[in-house]
Design an enzyme around this catalytic site. Sequence first.
Site, short mmCIF file in Angstrom:
data_model
loop_
_atom_site.label_atom_id
_atom_site.label_comp_id
_atom_site.label_asym_id
_atom_site.label_seq_id
_atom_site.Cartn_x
_atom_site.Cartn_y
_atom_site.Cartn_z
N TRP A 90 -30.05 31.96 12.46
CA TRP A 90 -28.60 31.84 12.58
C TRP A 90 -27.95 33.14 12.99
O TRP A 90 -27.01 33.16 13.80
CB TRP A 90 -28.00 31.27 11.29
CG TRP A 90 -28.43 29.85 11.14
CD1 TRP A 90 -29.36 29.34 10.28
CD2 TRP A 90 -27.99 28.74 11.94
NE1 TRP A 90 -29.52 27.99 10.49
CE2 TRP A 90 -28.70 27.60 11.49
CE3 TRP A 90 -27.08 28.60 12.98
CZ2 TRP A 90 -28.52 26.33 12.06
CZ3 TRP A 90 -26.89 27.34 13.54
CH2 TRP A 90 -27.60 26.23 13.08
N ASP A 160 -21.75 35.38 7.55
CA ASP A 160 -21.95 33.94 7.61
C ASP A 160 -22.62 33.52 6.30
O ASP A 160 -23.78 33.84 6.05
CB ASP A 160 -22.84 33.60 8.81
CG ASP A 160 -23.19 32.13 8.90
OD1 ASP A 160 -22.77 31.35 8.02
OD2 ASP A 160 -23.92 31.75 9.86
N LYS A 184 -23.71 22.53 3.26
CA LYS A 184 -24.88 22.85 2.44
C LYS A 184 -24.55 22.79 0.95
O LYS A 184 -25.28 22.21 0.17
CB LYS A 184 -25.40 24.25 2.77
CG LYS A 184 -25.69 24.51 4.24
CD LYS A 184 -26.85 23.66 4.73
CE LYS A 184 -27.21 24.01 6.16
NZ LYS A 184 -28.23 23.12 6.72
#
Length: 349
Positions: A90, A160, A184
């Site tokens: 990511w 993030d 999530k």
Amino acid sequence: MLPLDILEEAQADMINYKGTGMSVMEMSHRGKDFMKIAAEAEADLRELVGIPDNYKVLFLQGGASSQFAAIPMNLAPKGGVADFVVTGAWGKKAFAEAKKYVDVNLAATSADSNFSTIPPVSEWKLTPGAKFVHICSNETIGGVEFKDVPDVGDVPLVADMSSNYLSKPIDVKKYGVIYGGVQKNIGPAGMAIVIVRDDLIGEVADACPTMFDYQLMADNESMYNTPPCWTMYTSGLVFKKLLKMGGLEAVEKMNIEKAAMLYDAIDGSDGYYVSPVDKKYRSLMNVPFTLGGGEDLEKKFLKEANAAGLESLKGHRSVGGARASIYNAMPMEGVKTLVDFMAEFKKNN
């Protein structure tokens, strides 16, 4: 996972929310009922995290991946250099996207170890006067997690937090921007939550889309257009639940206990199960592991695990093996079921 009691409350309100005769999916986002839902969600999140008054809270569509572009367009509106520390898939994607809008410097990466660790801060090659430093606080695929907030001086730190959002306390003052998708640890897919220090907004790149303008979104309380109403509502239910549980300190304690049970099972298997992640940076949320017996044994393990009701254990295609995601809503019983299955599988194979 979402907590069962949250799903049941949402189910009860699905057709007729609190006697309004409407579902949250049907009501106007400008109506008093939804405005109350939205205001409570922000207030509860601020209380839960301890968000200072000089930070804006934005509920935005497009998930975290949209923020890969929005962040450089808000924090570096006239260009400059942004530093990236890439510790997994990511971070790599955020780095690649930012290249389109700002000069980027790869300050550090753990690519040479297949993203199994985090480079020490002392080795980061940071740019003096950088517009921001970007990290991914927990890499979902590789299972590495920052255990401390890195000190990058006066440069805004951008994180993030998609896959460990609200899994532990957050010292907001140490960041310029915290962002992440909610799917999530918080609510259904379809929204990102951005916490941004207010001195970092107010000017955007000329090419910045209206929907990516943090100041505009803050001025309109995240409702420049119709927001992701159902996800905001469900996320708000989760905020209330976490507050009732005792806040993020209590949540972290629970997550440490769950992860310890699983890592102990891996480490105590005499190499039958193997964790590829540097012990100093093992994630509390995502636990990748391989089987020492090779690929055929892994396939058998995954097939039998699925038959036993253990869902989504297949590792990401880029790393293989298995991966257990044990987000906030996964109960200790779920981890124990997995650990018991692993022991039984080892005995039989």
